[in-house]
Design a protein around this motif. Structure first.
Motif, mmCIF file in Angstrom:
data_model
loop_
_atom_site.group_PDB
_atom_site.id
_atom_site.type_symbol
_atom_site.label_atom_id
_atom_site.label_comp_id
_atom_site.label_asym_id
_atom_site.label_seq_id
_atom_site.Cartn_x
_atom_site.Cartn_y
_atom_site.Cartn_z
ATOM 1 N N LEU A 142 0.830 -1.206 0.000
ATOM 2 C CA LEU A 142 0.000 0.000 0.000
ATOM 3 C C LEU A 142 0.864 1.256 0.000
ATOM 4 O O LEU A 142 0.587 2.222 -0.729
ATOM 5 N N LEU A 143 1.896 1.252 0.827
ATOM 6 C CA LEU A 143 2.771 2.424 0.900
ATOM 7 C C LEU A 143 3.437 2.680 -0.440
ATOM 8 O O LEU A 143 3.486 3.817 -0.913
ATOM 9 N N GLN A 144 3.924 1.626 -1.056
ATOM 10 C CA GLN A 144 4.580 1.807 -2.339
ATOM 11 C C GLN A 144 3.588 2.213 -3.423
ATOM 12 O O GLN A 144 3.891 3.039 -4.289
ATOM 13 N N LEU A 145 2.386 1.651 -3.367
ATOM 14 C CA LEU A 145 1.343 2.019 -4.322
ATOM 15 C C LEU A 145 1.019 3.507 -4.205
ATOM 16 O O LEU A 145 0.873 4.220 -5.211
ATOM 17 N N ALA A 146 0.922 3.994 -2.967
ATOM 18 C CA ALA A 146 0.662 5.416 -2.744
ATOM 19 C C ALA A 146 1.843 6.260 -3.216
ATOM 20 O O ALA A 146 1.656 7.330 -3.810
ATOM 21 N N ASP A 147 3.063 5.790 -2.958
ATOM 22 C CA ASP A 147 4.254 6.524 -3.406
ATOM 23 C C ASP A 147 4.281 6.644 -4.922
ATOM 24 O O ASP A 147 4.636 7.694 -5.473
ATOM 25 N N VAL A 148 3.900 5.557 -5.596
ATOM 26 C CA VAL A 148 3.856 5.589 -7.062
ATOM 27 C C VAL A 148 2.838 6.621 -7.541
ATOM 28 O O VAL A 148 3.124 7.427 -8.432
ATOM 29 N N ALA A 149 1.652 6.604 -6.947
ATOM 30 C CA ALA A 149 0.611 7.573 -7.337
ATOM 31 C C ALA A 149 1.088 8.999 -7.095
ATOM 32 O O ALA A 149 0.860 9.895 -7.923
ATOM 33 N N ARG A 150 1.772 9.231 -5.965
ATOM 34 C CA ARG A 150 2.270 10.584 -5.662
ATOM 35 C C ARG A 150 3.316 11.014 -6.675
ATOM 36 O O ARG A 150 3.294 12.141 -7.155
ATOM 37 N N GLN A 151 4.238 10.110 -7.011
ATOM 38 C CA GLN A 151 5.281 10.449 -7.970
ATOM 39 C C GLN A 151 4.716 10.724 -9.357
ATOM 40 O O GLN A 151 5.282 11.501 -10.120
ATOM 41 N N GLN A 152 3.609 10.072 -9.664
ATOM 42 C CA GLN A 152 2.977 10.282 -10.973
ATOM 43 C C GLN A 152 2.053 11.497 -10.985
ATOM 44 O O GLN A 152 1.471 11.819 -12.007
ATOM 45 N N GLY A 153 1.912 12.163 -9.826
ATOM 46 C CA GLY A 153 1.086 13.363 -9.758
ATOM 47 C C GLY A 153 -0.375 13.100 -9.487
ATOM 48 O O GLY A 153 -1.181 14.042 -9.482
ATOM 49 N N ASN A 154 -0.755 11.849 -9.238
ATOM 50 C CA ASN A 154 -2.150 11.514 -8.931
ATOM 51 C C ASN A 154 -2.332 11.651 -7.418
ATOM 52 O O ASN A 154 -2.446 10.662 -6.686
ATOM 53 N N LEU A 155 -2.378 12.897 -6.949
ATOM 54 C CA LEU A 155 -2.282 13.162 -5.520
ATOM 55 C C LEU A 155 -3.526 12.749 -4.745
ATOM 56 O O LEU A 155 -3.426 12.260 -3.615
ATOM 57 N N ASN A 156 -4.693 12.937 -5.310
ATOM 58 C CA ASN A 156 -5.921 12.534 -4.598
ATOM 59 C C ASN A 156 -5.960 11.022 -4.376
ATOM 60 O O ASN A 156 -6.352 10.545 -3.311
ATOM 61 N N ARG A 157 -5.548 10.272 -5.397
ATOM 62 C CA ARG A 157 -5.507 8.817 -5.248
ATOM 63 C C ARG A 157 -4.467 8.425 -4.193
ATOM 64 O O ARG A 157 -4.709 7.536 -3.365
ATOM 65 N N ALA A 158 -3.323 9.096 -4.221
ATOM 66 C CA ALA A 158 -2.277 8.809 -3.241
ATOM 67 C C ALA A 158 -2.775 9.062 -1.816
ATOM 68 O O ALA A 158 -2.544 8.255 -0.912
ATOM 69 N N VAL A 181 0.584 11.837 3.416
ATOM 70 C CA VAL A 181 -0.610 12.675 3.239
ATOM 71 C C VAL A 181 -0.201 14.156 3.270
ATOM 72 O O VAL A 181 -0.633 14.960 2.432
ATOM 73 N N GLY A 182 0.638 14.509 4.243
ATOM 74 C CA GLY A 182 1.105 15.892 4.328
ATOM 75 C C GLY A 182 1.858 16.312 3.084
ATOM 76 O O GLY A 182 1.673 17.425 2.572
ATOM 77 N N GLU A 183 2.700 15.420 2.569
ATOM 78 C CA GLU A 183 3.459 15.728 1.356
ATOM 79 C C GLU A 183 2.535 16.005 0.177
ATOM 80 O O GLU A 183 2.782 16.913 -0.633
ATOM 81 N N CYS A 184 1.469 15.210 0.068
ATOM 82 C CA CYS A 184 0.537 15.395 -1.052
ATOM 83 C C CYS A 184 -0.137 16.765 -0.986
ATOM 84 O O CYS A 184 -0.240 17.473 -1.992
ATOM 85 N N TYR A 185 -0.608 17.153 0.199
ATOM 86 C CA TYR A 185 -1.257 18.458 0.318
ATOM 87 C C TYR A 185 -0.263 19.594 0.071
ATOM 88 O O TYR A 185 -0.620 20.634 -0.507
ATOM 89 N N GLU A 186 0.972 19.394 0.477
ATOM 90 C CA GLU A 186 1.981 20.425 0.237
ATOM 91 C C GLU A 186 2.248 20.572 -1.257
ATOM 92 O O GLU A 186 2.401 21.691 -1.763
ATOM 93 N N LYS A 187 2.289 19.444 -1.973
ATOM 94 C CA LYS A 187 2.477 19.506 -3.423
ATOM 95 C C LYS A 187 1.295 20.187 -4.096
ATOM 96 O O LYS A 187 1.463 20.947 -5.052
ATOM 97 N N MET A 188 0.091 19.908 -3.617
ATOM 98 C CA MET A 188 -1.093 20.577 -4.154
ATOM 99 C C MET A 188 -0.998 22.085 -3.940
ATOM 100 O O MET A 188 -1.337 22.879 -4.835
ATOM 101 N N ALA A 189 -0.548 22.476 -2.749
ATOM 102 C CA ALA A 189 -0.431 23.901 -2.426
ATOM 103 C C ALA A 189 0.592 24.577 -3.325
ATOM 104 O O ALA A 189 0.380 25.701 -3.807
ATOM 105 N N GLU A 190 1.709 23.903 -3.580
ATOM 106 C CA GLU A 190 2.752 24.482 -4.432
ATOM 107 C C GLU A 190 2.279 24.610 -5.870
ATOM 108 O O GLU A 190 2.694 25.529 -6.582
ATOM 109 N N ALA A 191 1.419 23.681 -6.296
ATOM 110 C CA ALA A 191 0.930 23.713 -7.680
ATOM 111 C C ALA A 191 -0.210 24.713 -7.864
ATOM 112 O O ALA A 191 -0.449 25.191 -8.975
ATOM 113 N N ALA A 192 -0.891 25.015 -6.757
ATOM 114 C CA ALA A 192 -2.035 25.951 -6.855
ATOM 115 C C ALA A 192 -1.532 27.373 -7.033
ATOM 116 O O ALA A 192 -0.454 27.734 -6.612
#
Length: 311
Positions: A142-158, A181-192
């Motif tokens: 699960l952790l790796q699956l989420a990491d893959v989604a995050r690296q691919q930019g699919n942040l909501n899925r991650a 989870v924190g990393e994903c929201y931070e990436k969203m904030a940087e992209a917004a």
């Protein structure tokens, strides 16, 4: 005259129960002549598959060491050999099923992940979850699956996958997932775009990092989570609270990752607060403790400029 006795639990027998099997042999004296190996091939299919899995695991670890030293070509060579070994035994592993098939899936998704073949890594992790839902490797998958989604930019899925792992009572990776989870929201904030939306996402990231500190104090990510919280204060120009948080990291988490970043931002906060002499001390500490850091050159320039100004 000594007797050698072997006792083992036979789980694979014609009955429904485990049988304790004993075997004895009496030692003799004298020279029995040279020992000759008559069979060099492993006939047991299960042992053959397990041996190749261990070889693939070792090759993957060697590849990881090469990668750490920047030797990508060497690393890729080891990964490819490990992948070939796993692919060669896949049919036998499927026929044998059980633990061996589970371990084959695990080894494959690790190899794919290290080779940056993220789609295949994700597919293998999903297969592991689907076919072995009670596997002890599911939280890793699960952790790796989420990491893959995050690296691919699919942040909501991650975020969804990370949160699923956070809810898995007993998993040792819950703190790691919460940090994700924190990393994903931070990436969203940087992209917004700059504005209220971005600030709300940064606030949400701060709250998620705070949960790592509050709920998973034994996590290896606590030091880094606290430093991200300090960066949030810095963005808000709340330099005093940022400094307090930096001090917490330096005092309580001396082995935390990115201490060079913490020292650099600590120095920036002190500079903003007109504490130039203390700021220079932090920049000098960064240069002394982390001379190979990408921030060392900038820290040296700032320190030299402060020295010329008499600080």
């Amino acid at each position: 005259g000594d007797v050698i006795r072997i006792v083992y639990q036979d789980e694979k027998n014609s009955t429904d129960d485990t049988i304790e099997v004993r075997a004895e042999a009496r030692c003799i004296e004298g020279n029995l002549g040279g020992v000759r190996v008559t069979r060099t091939q492993i006939s047991d299919r299960e042992l053959r598959v397990r041996t190749r899995l261990k070889t693939a695991h070792a090759l993957t670890n060697i590849g990881n060491r090469y990668k750490e030293f920047g030797l990508k070509k060497n690393a890729d060579g080891k990964y490819q050999v490990a992948l070939t070994l796993c692919e060669d035994i896949m049919n036998e592993a499927r026929q044998l099923g059980g633990r061996l098939l589970e371990e084959t899936y695990v080894q494959l998704w690790k190899i794919y992940f290290e080779m940056d073949r993220l789609e295949l890594a994700a597919a293998m992790a999903q297969r592991l979850q689907r076919e072995f839902p009670n596997s002890g490797f599911v939280d890793d998958a699960l952790l790796q699956l989420a990491d893959v989604a995050r690296q691919q930019g699919n942040l909501n899925r991650a975020i969804g996958i990370y949160n699923r792992l956070v809810r898995m009572e007993g998993s040792q990776l819950r703190g790691e997932a919460q940090f994700g989870v924190g990393e994903c929201y931070e990436k969203m904030a940087e992209a917004a775009s700059a504005g209220a939306g971005s600030e709300q996402l940064f606030d949400r990231a701060f709250q998620e990092y705070k949960k790592v500190f509050d709920e998973f104090p034994d996590s290896g990510r606590v030091g880094e989570a606290v430093s991200r919280m300090a960066n949030h204060y810095y963005r808000q120009k709340d330099y005093a609270r940022a400094i307090d948080t930096f001090e917490t990291v330096l005092s309580n988490y001396p082995d935390a990752r990115f201490l060079d970043v913490i020292l650099f931002n600590y120095g920036r906060c002190l500079y903003r607060m007109e504490k130039r002499k203390q700021a220079r001390q932090r920049f000098d500490q960064l240069i002394g403790d982390y001379p190979e850091s990408p921030l060392a050159a900038d820290a040296r320039k700032i320190s030299e400029a402060l020295a010329r100004s008499g600080f």
